[in-house]
Scaffold this motif. Structure first.
Motif, PDB file in Angstrom:
ATOM      1  N   GLN A 258       5.224  -0.944   2.371  1.00  0.00           N
ATOM      2  CA  GLN A 258       4.794   0.370   1.918  1.00  0.00           C
ATOM      3  C   GLN A 258       5.570   0.728   0.657  1.00  0.00           C
ATOM      4  OE1 GLN A 258       5.561   3.598   4.585  1.00  0.00           O
ATOM      5  NE2 GLN A 258       4.345   5.052   3.407  1.00  0.00           N
TER       6      GLN A 258
ATOM      7  N   ALA B  30      -3.098   2.043   7.755  1.00  0.00           N
ATOM      8  CA  ALA B  30      -4.488   1.949   7.321  1.00  0.00           C
ATOM      9  C   ALA B  30      -5.201   1.054   8.311  1.00  0.00           C
ATOM     10  CB  ALA B  30      -4.572   1.367   5.912  1.00  0.00           C
TER      11      ALA B  30
ATOM     12  N   ARG C 190       0.038   3.816   1.644  1.00  0.00           N
ATOM     13  CA  ARG C 190      -0.172   4.467   2.937  1.00  0.00           C
ATOM     14  C   ARG C 190       0.803   3.939   3.983  1.00  0.00           C
ATOM     15  NH1 ARG C 190      -6.703   3.459   3.083  1.00  0.00           N
ATOM     16  NH2 ARG C 190      -7.000   3.800   0.853  1.00  0.00           N
TER      17      ARG C 190
ATOM     18  N   THR D 244       0.850  -1.187   0.000  1.00  0.00           N
ATOM     19  CA  THR D 244       0.000   0.000   0.000  1.00  0.00           C
ATOM     20  C   THR D 244       0.882   1.232   0.000  1.00  0.00           C
ATOM     21  OG1 THR D 244      -1.640   1.251   1.242  1.00  0.00           O
ATOM     22  CG2 THR D 244      -0.145  -0.123   2.525  1.00  0.00           C
TER      23      THR D 244
END
Lengths: 298, 298
Positions: A49, A37, A34, A32
């Protein structure tokens, strides 16, 4: 050994598939953009990440994990904007790079996520084997272009691949502007629900996980077997919430460029992938309503 | 003011177009991966060295030049290998990035270079307006996929664009394994010429330059109006060289996956772009033979 990497793993679809893959006993890696999350800590899942649109990040990710299986669910999906977002071109480019890196690192099976918007508008249910493809949105075209490249690349290199064409979806964790949460939140607030006119839905994570781990090649529709127009869907939500009078069909215009009705044939999903929906529609809608009720500050 | 950037500018096609653009009084920038190449110092042309497959290089190039017009002729073209070269996927990705950077930097018109291999195999001459597209090689698919993305992106952003589908070419500076130089070099050495069976040819640089500076939108075939099978081409070369007995048709098998005969309709090129071939075929073949004779160590 099966090592599955899921991109877009915090998205609506990727998140569901991730959990099903972990349940299937596969070593699962989620990626991801982010840094954090909610609900990321699924058992058996390792998180990474990375922003696949940034140079070098896919290289590092693939080099570290060296996945045998890849579910590529990441794409630009900003609600109301993604249909003609120029970032669709960036995702086409990033997906090509990811495909090459995956194959070079010994990857064996690539599952891409396509869309019902690849099909030409038509009244008959869309069939992977013979329905004409003629996307009109930039989103549909970019997905279609990537599928063409993926299939041709796989054909010349021996990579196994499939392409899951998602029809419209319903379930928990949807973006709050999407149809079901939109309707559900209005109902929970006791507000009238303005609706446009037609779509079809399905909870897709389990189907994607199963398709990734299957040997089925090529395009596969991911949809409920029975077409569900938005009118029926919104009305059922209203009835389940006990406030059918709040659902007002036709009160909101259809979004320009958004396909109206796309129904799917699901023979390949049912007969070749061996997937049957676990949940009845009413049950899914009730779950979604419960989930949004739990999220609502009341 | 028109500032034209030509990628693949040391290639067979890019090089010719570059000179025609400079003659037309346009500010011309050529880009090549090579640090040096013969004949690079055309008057009115500024040269840049960049590898568009490397991250950051297209960004620097576009940022420095900020072209209003782009002729994107770069692609993988290694003879005998490019039809199914995995690098086709890299060029699809790099072309998408270039398109986005060009548009973001204020670019107004993008001319991409496509191929007759995008068309479905057919006996009738290929027509941009209604001939079916069904590429079989990875090269044809990747070019086709980029054209789809380019057209959809242009449609949503207002970018002007055209897509030049090149049919088989003949002229100076061709790679020495290509048809005409291959035949010409054999003839010049007094060796027999093994040939496969059918293709069509054209000198395309002037047509590309004219198309770039025109307002014509969409796909345009770049071809001679009359189909020229390789048999006729090789035989004419043999006759021009005074050694027709050395050309042996059928002595070399056709390359697997290589399209055999593709003839083109050139109505759009002739009527909309206003381009007519300057050279007769015999004249072009004689020029090519002279050029290769001058290159041969005798």
């Amino acid at each position: 050994v099966t090592t599955a990497l899921v991109t877009g793993a915090t998205g609506f679809v990727g998140r569901q598939a991730l959990c099903r893959l972990a349940e299937a006993g596969v070593e699962v890696h989620g990626v991801t953009r982010r840094s954090s999350a909610p609900g990321l800590h699924a058992p058996g899942v390792e998180w990474h990440q990375a922003d696949l649109l940034q140079p070098g990040q896919a290289e590092r990710l693939i080099g570290r994990i060296r996945p045998s299986h890849l579910l590529h669910a990441a794409w630009c999906v900003e609600h109301g904007r993604f249909w003609n977002d120029p970032a669709n071109i960036d995702w086409l480019a990033a997906s090509c790079r990811l495909l090459r890196l995956f194959a070079e690192a010994g990857g064996r099976r690539f599952l891409g996520v396509g869309t019902c918007a690849e099909y030409a508008p038509q009244d008959a249910p869309c069939d992977e084997r013979d329905s004409p493809l003629a996307p009109v949105s930039l989103y549909g075209v970019a997905k279609h272009a990537f599928h063409l490249a993926l299939a041709a690349f796989a054909g010349t290199t021996g990579l196994s691949h499939a392409w899951a064409r998602l029809f419209f979806l319903v379930g928990p964790h949807e973006k709050s502007q999407r149809l079901v949460p939109d309707v559900a939140l209005h109902l929970l607030r006791g507000e009238a629900v303005p609706c446009s006119s037609g779509r079809q839905v399905r909870d897709a994570g389990a189907a994607l996980a199963r398709l990734l781990l299957s040997p089925v090649e090529g395009a596969v529709n991911i949809a409920r077997g029975n077409a569900v127009p938005i009118s029926m869907l919104a009305c059922r939500l209203g009835e389940i919430a006990g406030q059918p009078q709040l659902v007002r069909l036709g009160a909101r215009p259809n979004r320009p460029g958004e396909p109206l009705v796309q129904a799917a044939r699901v023979d390949r999903l049912r007969d070749e992938v061996g997937f049957a929906p676990r949940y009845e529609l009413d049950e899914m809608l009730a779950d979604a309503l419960d989930w949004w009720r739990a999220q609502s500050p009341e």
